[in-house]
Motif scaffolding. Structure first.
Motif, mmCIF file in Angstrom:
data_model
loop_
_atom_site.group_PDB
_atom_site.id
_atom_site.type_symbol
_atom_site.label_atom_id
_atom_site.label_comp_id
_atom_site.label_asym_id
_atom_site.label_seq_id
_atom_site.Cartn_x
_atom_site.Cartn_y
_atom_site.Cartn_z
ATOM 1 N N UNK A 214 0.785 -1.258 -0.173
ATOM 2 C CA UNK A 214 -0.035 0.174 0.026
ATOM 3 C C UNK A 214 0.791 1.193 -0.034
ATOM 4 N N UNK A 215 1.942 1.137 0.560
ATOM 5 C CA UNK A 215 3.020 2.344 0.601
ATOM 6 C C UNK A 215 3.078 2.882 -0.830
ATOM 7 N N UNK A 216 3.711 1.730 -1.619
ATOM 8 C CA UNK A 216 4.011 1.994 -2.889
ATOM 9 C C UNK A 216 2.902 2.672 -3.704
ATOM 10 N N UNK A 218 0.338 4.553 -2.412
ATOM 11 C CA UNK A 218 0.230 5.806 -1.841
ATOM 12 C C UNK A 218 1.227 6.933 -2.466
ATOM 13 N N UNK A 219 2.369 6.134 -2.951
ATOM 14 C CA UNK A 219 3.463 7.055 -3.591
ATOM 15 C C UNK A 219 3.296 7.232 -4.947
ATOM 16 N N UNK A 220 2.630 6.200 -5.583
ATOM 17 C CA UNK A 220 2.719 6.222 -7.011
ATOM 18 C C UNK A 220 1.373 6.321 -8.012
ATOM 19 N N UNK A 257 -2.256 -0.471 8.167
ATOM 20 C CA UNK A 257 -1.237 -0.148 7.664
ATOM 21 C C UNK A 257 -0.047 0.488 8.657
ATOM 22 N N UNK B 187 -0.410 -8.129 3.460
ATOM 23 C CA UNK B 187 -0.338 -6.676 4.333
ATOM 24 C C UNK B 187 -1.302 -6.796 5.529
ATOM 25 N N UNK B 258 11.615 4.963 1.578
ATOM 26 C CA UNK B 258 10.698 4.288 1.979
ATOM 27 C C UNK B 258 9.234 4.531 1.452
ATOM 28 N N UNK B 259 8.415 4.034 0.687
ATOM 29 C CA UNK B 259 6.984 4.311 0.448
ATOM 30 C C UNK B 259 6.173 4.180 1.757
ATOM 31 N N UNK B 260 6.272 5.144 2.446
ATOM 32 C CA UNK B 260 5.014 5.177 3.540
ATOM 33 C C UNK B 260 3.602 5.272 2.919
ATOM 34 N N UNK B 261 2.742 4.459 3.519
ATOM 35 C CA UNK B 261 1.554 4.358 3.019
ATOM 36 C C UNK B 261 0.865 5.654 3.440
ATOM 37 N N UNK B 262 1.167 6.792 2.959
ATOM 38 C CA UNK B 262 0.721 8.124 3.697
ATOM 39 C C UNK B 262 0.693 9.092 2.601
ATOM 40 N N UNK B 263 -0.539 9.739 2.158
ATOM 41 C CA UNK B 263 -0.223 10.420 0.937
ATOM 42 C C UNK B 263 0.391 11.767 1.184
ATOM 43 N N UNK B 265 2.997 12.047 2.882
ATOM 44 C CA UNK B 265 4.434 11.877 3.113
ATOM 45 C C UNK B 265 5.116 11.455 2.030
ATOM 46 N N UNK B 266 5.641 12.039 0.996
ATOM 47 C CA UNK B 266 6.198 11.794 -0.282
ATOM 48 C C UNK B 266 7.574 11.379 -0.169
ATOM 49 N N UNK B 267 7.910 10.387 -0.922
ATOM 50 C CA UNK B 267 9.279 9.739 -1.204
ATOM 51 C C UNK B 267 10.056 10.737 -2.015
#
Lengths: 321, 336
Positions: A214-216, A218-220, A257, B187, B258-263, B265-267
């Motif tokens: 899910x992290x990926x 959220x970022x992509x 998460x 997950x 780190x891809x945080x699952x939080x929109x 907090x951008x990587x």
């Protein structure tokens, strides 16, 4: 805007000795050009089946039993076997799970790229084909020298980028990436995702990113589709999904998460996903659902638009008037 | 006071071929102490090729260090004999990455759980065996009646991984080495397994070495963290210090990716220096030199440890105005 991809009521079943397993049960999805959709779900929820069905690569005992996959103005489900061969890579490209292990270890990278182009009568000369392959390698930040190398000379991240380079050779309108970074560490993962982002921008293609990270997502991605037992439970924009998920399963998933703020809080979803052969009646999530009501045990909730551009299959929500 | 387990300046070098001089330093001058009185969860983080799994193998005594020594209760684990060796085997347990590969598909789960009881003669009767199994399964949040008598293929990945933890728990271990225990689990089930591990430390006083590349889970479960890169410790400290305020350029890049699952907090604020194929190996110097955005000439020498905060140290010349500490004292900084 003309959608890049339309999936209508797609159905796939696997026939086993123990009975019929509906791996995809009436999936509807529309994707615009340049859009990034994340498809998430637990293992066995049908994510990979969906990718294979779009590519028409379901093998017996599995079968596509109904529905349409439309790219541009072509319905892939009605194409002849031969035309489908041509459509793969030129209309829809697939980057499978652990794609880097799909490279042939005894053939140079270049030969594998040239092969892919030759299989589609593009009318390009040999020189043009080589030039096209090298350009494709450059577009994923690899050097032209990689053309002459063997897979074992490259690192995992580089091999994965080679697979992306092969995927975009014929400029497909839709790219399906099934966990493209699951075997890579976070830094390489970010590098590969940034590469996908860049080539997608250039091509204007739609992307379906399949995974359970899910992290990926959220970022992509721009939109997230949550799948459970072969059905879409909720499809929302990434912002809505992470800030105010609607479907109880999506809510549980988001709350499970880890985050920087809720250190040391572990909140899993109780129970386990049911086997496809023995799905519960009604809504397949009702035995694990904290908000289940009586009707959930009897009727399968319809998949409908509950807000603008927001779809869910749950009895708690009424169809948008 | 005697440490439960101690790694003293351990180096592991894998040599290739009979005649060739080619060798890979999988772990370089690594020291670690674990205290019996204060069970803790320590994360060892790093990407593939960082030496994480080599460390697990060394801790379990599966491979011998090239240099340095590993002590368990004050004795070198490779000189243990008889009863002492059995005790070591029983008290240091492992949970591995792949919950599918460690089961023999021909036996029911009961077999996996009864063998260790028989081997270590932990129970006197069948009833006692059964009680022990039930207790261990309950402790990891499983219902014995759902699990016993089943074959591995009838169980989900999450259930299998918890059975592995239950098996380790049966033996009342002092140390549990968990090598990527959740990376192959969905997950939604990850949280359950992490919770199980966490309660193992709290309720049963087991020290856990949590080996992972996933810093999001590390942050949630561990008290302290050691970041490895190509066999060398880059940074170590309390998990709050290192993850929220990383100091070493490598850790900063790692945390930023780190891809945080939080929109919100951008990587990816820092750029990744694309690695060339032919990296000049500076055998002596900082392993991160070729990719480091802040590399200096002095980095061709091996940087020592500098203590930056009370609970944080990094191996980097950027901090050379700070107090230098010896590698073998590094774990003294880590919070319990």
């Amino acid at each position: 805007m003309e959608p890049a991809l339309k999936i209508n009521n797609l159905q796939v079943s696997y026939y086993t000795d123990a009975g019929r397993a509906r791996a995809l049960d009436g999936v509807n999805l529309t994707l615009n050009p340049g859009e990034k959709l994340g498809l998430v779900g637990e293992s066995g929820s049908g994510k990979s089946t969906m990718a294979l069905a779009m590519m028409r690569m379901i093998k017996p005992p599995g079968r596509i039993e109904g529905g349409e996959v439309i790219i541009g103005d072509v319905n892939l489900t009605t194409l002849s076997e031969e035309d489908m061969l041509k459509a793969r890579l030129s209309r829809i490209a697939y980057i499978p799970q652990g794609a880097m292990n799909s490279l042939n270890p005894v053939t140079r990278i270049g030969a594998q790229m040239v092969d892919a182009i030759k299989a589609h009568d593009t009318g390009m000369s040999k020189k043009e084909i080589i030039e096209k392959s090298m350009e494709s390698l450059e577009s994923v930040d690899l050097k032209r020298e990689v053309f002459k190398m063997y897979p074992h000379e490259l690192s995992g991240g580089m091999k994965q980028r080679v697979c992306i380079a092969i995927g975009i050779l014929l400029e497909p309108q839709v790219i399906v990436a099934d966990e493209p970074t699951s075997a890579l560490d976070v830094i390489t993962q970010r590098q590969v995702m940034e590469t996908i982002d860049k080539v997608q921008d250039k091509l204007g293609a739609a992307i379906i990113l399949i995974g359970h990270d899910m992290g990926l997502m959220a970022q992509f991605v721009d939109r997230v589709a949550v799948m459970y037992t072969g059905r879409l439970m909720e499809v929302s924009s990434v912002k809505d999904m992470f800030t105010r998920p609607k479907h109880p399963y999506a809510v549980d998933l988001i709350h499970s998460l880890p985050n920087l703020e809720n250190k040391g809080v572990f909140k899993g979803i109780p129970g386990v996903a049911p086997a496809l052969l023995r799905l519960p009646s009604g809504c397949s999530f009702h035995p694990r659902c904290s908000q289940a009501i009586e009707i959930c045990q009897k009727d399968t909730p319809p998949y409908q638009e509950i807000e603008d551009n927001r779809f869910a299959a749950c009895h708690l929500f009424q169809e948008k008037a | 006071m005697q440490d439960l387990m101690e790694l003293k300046n351990v180096t592991k070098i894998y040599s290739q071929g009979l005649m060739s001089q080619e060798s890979t330093v999988a772990l370089n001058n690594f020291s670690l102490k674990m205290n019996e009185e204060k069970p803790t969860i320590m994360t060892v983080a790093g990407e593939s090729g960082s030496g994480k799994t080599t460390l697990a193998m060394l801790l379990l005594g599966f491979i011998k260090p090239t240099e340095g020594q590993i002590f368990y209760k004050g004795k070198d684990i490779h000189n243990l004999k008889g009863q002492e060796k059995l005790t070591f085997r029983r008290e240091v347990q492992a949970v591995f990455q792949d919950p599918f590969a460690v089961f023999n598909p021909f036996y029911t789960v009961d077999h996996l759980l009864t063998v260790p009881i028989k081997k270590f003669k932990l129970a006197k009767s069948k009833i006692e065996t059964q009680d022990k199994i039930n207790e261990a399964l309950t402790a990891v949040g499983l219902h014995p009646q759902d699990i016993l008598g089943r074959f591995p293929h009838q169980l989900s990945g999450g259930q299998r991984q918890r059975i592995n933890i239950a098996r380790a728990l049966l033996l009342r271990p002092k140390i549990l080495i968990a090598d990527e225990p959740v990376s192959m689990v969905d997950a939604s089930l990850r949280a359950n397994i992490l919770e199980t591990l966490s309660s193992l430390q709290k309720d049963y006083g087991v020290s856990i070495v949590y080996i992972t590349h996933d810093l999001t889970t590390a942050y949630h479960i561990a008290k302290s963290i050691v970041v490895l890169y190509r066999g060398t410790v880059m940074e170590a400290g309390g998990v709050d210090e290192v993850i929220i305020k990383p100091q070493h350029p490598y850790t900063q890049l790692l945390i930023d990716s780190i891809p945080w699952p939080d929109i919100n907090r951008r990587w990816g604020k820092t750029d990744i220096k694309v690695e060339d194929m032919e990296i000049g190996e500076f055998k002596a110097g900082c392993k991160f030199y070729s990719r480091c955005p802040r590399s200096m000439d002095i980095c061709k020498d091996l940087p020592p440890f500098y203590q930056i905060e009370p609970k944080q140290a990094a191996s980097c010349f950027l901090f050379d105005q700070n107090l230098q500490i010896a590698p073998e004292n590094m774990t003294d900084l880590l919070p319990h």
